[in-house]
Design a protein around this motif. Structure first.
Motif, mmCIF file in Angstrom:
data_model
loop_
_atom_site.group_PDB
_atom_site.id
_atom_site.type_symbol
_atom_site.label_atom_id
_atom_site.label_comp_id
_atom_site.label_asym_id
_atom_site.label_seq_id
_atom_site.Cartn_x
_atom_site.Cartn_y
_atom_site.Cartn_z
ATOM 1 N N GLU A 188 0.833 -1.203 0.000
ATOM 2 C CA GLU A 188 0.000 0.000 0.000
ATOM 3 C C GLU A 188 0.868 1.254 0.000
ATOM 4 O O GLU A 188 1.973 1.261 0.558
ATOM 5 C CB GLU A 188 -0.904 0.008 1.231
ATOM 6 C CG GLU A 188 -1.920 -1.120 1.236
ATOM 7 C CD GLU A 188 -2.853 -1.032 2.430
ATOM 8 O OE1 GLU A 188 -3.936 -0.431 2.284
ATOM 9 O OE2 GLU A 188 -2.492 -1.548 3.493
ATOM 10 N N ALA A 189 0.355 2.301 -0.607
ATOM 11 C CA ALA A 189 1.061 3.574 -0.625
ATOM 12 C C ALA A 189 1.041 4.202 0.762
ATOM 13 O O ALA A 189 0.154 3.904 1.576
ATOM 14 C CB ALA A 189 0.412 4.512 -1.642
ATOM 15 N N PRO A 190 1.994 5.062 1.062
ATOM 16 C CA PRO A 190 2.004 5.706 2.376
ATOM 17 C C PRO A 190 0.808 6.641 2.544
ATOM 18 O O PRO A 190 0.203 7.098 1.566
ATOM 19 C CB PRO A 190 3.325 6.477 2.377
ATOM 20 C CG PRO A 190 3.650 6.695 0.935
ATOM 21 C CD PRO A 190 3.126 5.495 0.216
ATOM 22 N N GLY A 191 0.472 6.919 3.798
ATOM 23 C CA GLY A 191 -0.639 7.823 4.069
ATOM 24 C C GLY A 191 -1.980 7.149 3.853
ATOM 25 O O GLY A 191 -2.117 5.942 3.945
ATOM 26 N N ARG A 192 -2.981 7.959 3.546
ATOM 27 C CA ARG A 192 -4.341 7.459 3.368
ATOM 28 C C ARG A 192 -4.827 7.624 1.939
ATOM 29 O O ARG A 192 -5.978 7.911 1.685
ATOM 30 C CB ARG A 192 -5.290 8.206 4.319
ATOM 31 C CG ARG A 192 -4.943 8.009 5.797
ATOM 32 C CD ARG A 192 -5.925 8.752 6.694
ATOM 33 N NE ARG A 192 -5.630 8.532 8.103
ATOM 34 C CZ ARG A 192 -6.066 7.493 8.807
ATOM 35 N NH1 ARG A 192 -6.826 6.583 8.213
ATOM 36 N NH2 ARG A 192 -5.754 7.359 10.080
ATOM 37 N N SER A 193 -3.916 7.421 1.004
ATOM 38 C CA SER A 193 -4.270 7.648 -0.404
ATOM 39 C C SER A 193 -5.113 6.532 -0.995
ATOM 40 O O SER A 193 -5.710 6.693 -2.062
ATOM 41 C CB SER A 193 -2.993 7.806 -1.234
ATOM 42 O OG SER A 193 -2.216 6.618 -1.165
ATOM 43 N N GLY A 194 -5.172 5.371 -0.343
ATOM 44 C CA GLY A 194 -5.972 4.266 -0.848
ATOM 45 C C GLY A 194 -5.476 3.727 -2.172
ATOM 46 O O GLY A 194 -6.258 3.509 -3.101
ATOM 47 N N ARG A 195 -4.155 3.509 -2.257
ATOM 48 C CA ARG A 195 -3.565 2.985 -3.482
ATOM 49 C C ARG A 195 -2.722 1.750 -3.150
ATOM 50 O O ARG A 195 -2.154 1.661 -2.061
ATOM 51 C CB ARG A 195 -2.684 4.026 -4.171
ATOM 52 C CG ARG A 195 -3.446 5.237 -4.707
ATOM 53 C CD ARG A 195 -2.466 6.301 -5.195
ATOM 54 N NE ARG A 195 -1.657 6.809 -4.086
ATOM 55 C CZ ARG A 195 -0.418 7.281 -4.228
ATOM 56 N NH1 ARG A 195 0.164 7.280 -5.419
ATOM 57 N NH2 ARG A 195 0.250 7.731 -3.179
ATOM 58 N N CYS A 196 -2.626 0.846 -4.121
ATOM 59 C CA CYS A 196 -1.737 -0.313 -3.953
ATOM 60 C C CYS A 196 -0.849 -0.442 -5.183
ATOM 61 O O CYS A 196 -1.178 0.064 -6.263
ATOM 62 C CB CYS A 196 -2.529 -1.597 -3.720
ATOM 63 S SG CYS A 196 -3.386 -2.249 -5.167
ATOM 64 N N LEU A 197 0.270 -1.113 -4.996
ATOM 65 C CA LEU A 197 1.278 -1.233 -6.052
ATOM 66 C C LEU A 197 1.113 -2.554 -6.789
ATOM 67 O O LEU A 197 1.141 -3.621 -6.184
ATOM 68 C CB LEU A 197 2.682 -1.161 -5.437
ATOM 69 C CG LEU A 197 3.852 -1.193 -6.427
ATOM 70 C CD1 LEU A 197 3.841 0.063 -7.303
ATOM 71 C CD2 LEU A 197 5.173 -1.318 -5.671
ATOM 72 N N LEU A 198 0.939 -2.468 -8.097
ATOM 73 C CA LEU A 198 0.882 -3.658 -8.938
ATOM 74 C C LEU A 198 1.942 -3.538 -10.024
ATOM 75 O O LEU A 198 2.329 -2.433 -10.423
ATOM 76 C CB LEU A 198 -0.494 -3.822 -9.576
ATOM 77 C CG LEU A 198 -1.679 -3.951 -8.620
ATOM 78 C CD1 LEU A 198 -2.962 -4.170 -9.409
ATOM 79 C CD2 LEU A 198 -1.464 -5.090 -7.633
ATOM 80 N N ALA A 199 2.395 -4.693 -10.507
ATOM 81 C CA ALA A 199 3.498 -4.690 -11.463
ATOM 82 C C ALA A 199 3.203 -5.614 -12.629
ATOM 83 O O ALA A 199 2.404 -6.557 -12.522
ATOM 84 C CB ALA A 199 4.790 -5.121 -10.775
ATOM 85 N N ARG A 200 3.860 -5.325 -13.744
ATOM 86 C CA ARG A 200 3.805 -6.213 -14.905
ATOM 87 C C ARG A 200 5.124 -6.966 -14.971
ATOM 88 O O ARG A 200 6.195 -6.372 -15.073
ATOM 89 C CB ARG A 200 3.560 -5.418 -16.193
ATOM 90 C CG ARG A 200 3.342 -6.316 -17.411
ATOM 91 C CD ARG A 200 2.751 -5.533 -18.559
ATOM 92 N NE ARG A 200 3.689 -4.562 -19.099
ATOM 93 C CZ ARG A 200 4.562 -4.838 -20.083
ATOM 94 N NH1 ARG A 200 4.609 -6.049 -20.604
ATOM 95 N NH2 ARG A 200 5.367 -3.904 -20.537
ATOM 96 N N HIS A 201 5.026 -8.278 -14.874
ATOM 97 C CA HIS A 201 6.206 -9.123 -14.823
ATOM 98 C C HIS A 201 6.720 -9.457 -16.220
ATOM 99 O O HIS A 201 5.981 -9.379 -17.207
ATOM 100 C CB HIS A 201 5.899 -10.413 -14.062
ATOM 101 C CG HIS A 201 5.588 -10.204 -12.612
ATOM 102 N ND1 HIS A 201 4.416 -9.608 -12.185
ATOM 103 C CD2 HIS A 201 6.305 -10.486 -11.488
ATOM 104 C CE1 HIS A 201 4.418 -9.547 -10.856
ATOM 105 N NE2 HIS A 201 5.551 -10.072 -10.415
#
Length: 329
Positions: A203-216
């Motif tokens: 999850e991103a820092p703070g309360r931004s409500g974002r998550c990290l996804l990647a293309r492998h």
């Protein structure tokens, strides 16, 4: 055992539609694929060859034939054999392993990989071979778990034919749950190896409500998933999370929290799920394991689902991590 119960449509690994159907299994909704099985592994029986031999002759005993990591299926689902046909299959099998007890019924698995595919199919009274991962949505969770268990154990036997210390042949023992080196000056006991890996929703820092996804590497142009990596020797699971996130995505994480685990015997994995929080928004992919990575809001992920794109493999803990996160906001 209730092999062949179906609750989701779709083609098999060979692209042909399935020929077995049934009602949706609502109880499966919160059970991770390849886990939750009720099979009693009956460890003490593994060291009793006399009792195991007697179990083969009992009318309730079930034999699951496999061919090169694939299930043998008929019009009802994965084949399960008893009586005369099971004896025929055992005689042709490279290995036969004891999986456990389903109530009072003994369950074994037999490896027909030495035969041509068509010969294995005919001997088992099947119609074709299918990867268990193509069946998981159409089987009761416990049945999918047993098929995956059989696949993983038989795969290990094919790969561990010799002792890694002295090079002598190794023979199956313990009902198929160990192999013993035949070297006169070695005699090492060889056990199935499990390969643990961490899989992480960052999850991103703070309360931004974002998550990290990647293309492998090797993934389709718009295919994103959570980040994962194998645990190394001398490393805790939490250490592996921090290292993998740093190496692959250039992300420093804190608040590493365990979420759950999933058997992944393809061929010998154990996926251990975590959440973690990044210390900054900066992302620097390695260009090798990961081709790109970006932050997604919940709204963006919901739009992806609405457009027909999946959140990771539906049979993977990756999918569970994402759907749980979406349900929170």
């Amino acid at each position: 055992m209730s092999f062949g119960v179906s609750h989701r449509s779709g083609g098999g690994a060979d692209g042909r539609p399935p020929t077995w159907h049934g009602d949706r299994v609502d109880a499966a909704e919160r059970v991770l694929a390849y886990g939750g099985g009720s099979l009693d592994r009956a460890g003490p029986l593994r060291t009793d060859p006399t009792r195991l031999g007697a179990l083969f002759t009992e009318s309730t005993t079930v034999l699951l034939p496999m061919w090169r990591d694939r299930c043998l299926v008929d019009g009802h689902g994965p084949v399960r054999l008893s009586a005369e046909r099971a004896a025929l299959v055992r005689s042709a099998a490279g290995e036969t392993v004891f999986l456990g007890l389903d109530g009072e019924a003994a369950v074994f698995a037999a490896d027909l990989s030495a035969l041509p595919e068509r010969s294995a199919v005919e001997m088992a009274g099947a119609v074709r071979t299918v990867d268990v991962r193509a069946l998981v949505g159409r089987l009761e969770p416990g049945d999918a778990a047993v098929q995956a268990y059989a696949r993983g154990l038989l795969h290990w036997h094919r790969q561990q034919r010799f002792c890694g210390t002295c090079g002598a042949p190794a023979v199956a023992d313990g009902g198929g749950h160990l192999r013993t080196c035949t070297g006169t000056e070695c005699g090492r006991l060889l056990f199935p190896r499990i390969e643990p890996a961490v899989i992480v929703l960052v999850e991103a820092p703070g309360r931004s409500g974002r998550c990290l996804l990647a293309r492998h590497g090797g993934a389709a142009e718009d295919a994103y998933s959570t980040l994962a990596g194998f645990v190394e020797i001398g490393e805790s699971l939490e250490d592996a999370v921090r290292r993998e996130m740093s190496e692959e995505a250039g992300v420093t994480v804190t608040d590493v929290t365990y979420q759950g685990s999933q058997a992944w015997p393809f061929p010998a994995g154990l996926m251990v799920g975590f959440r973690a929080t990044a210390t900054s928004d900066d992302v620097r992919v390695d260009g090798d394991e990961l081709l790109e990575a970006r932050w997604f809001t919940r709204a963006e992920l919901r739009d992806r689902v609405a457009s027909g794109r999946s959140l990771g493999r539906v049979d993977s803990i990756d999918h569970r991590l994402l759907t749980d996160w979406l349900a929170e906001g």
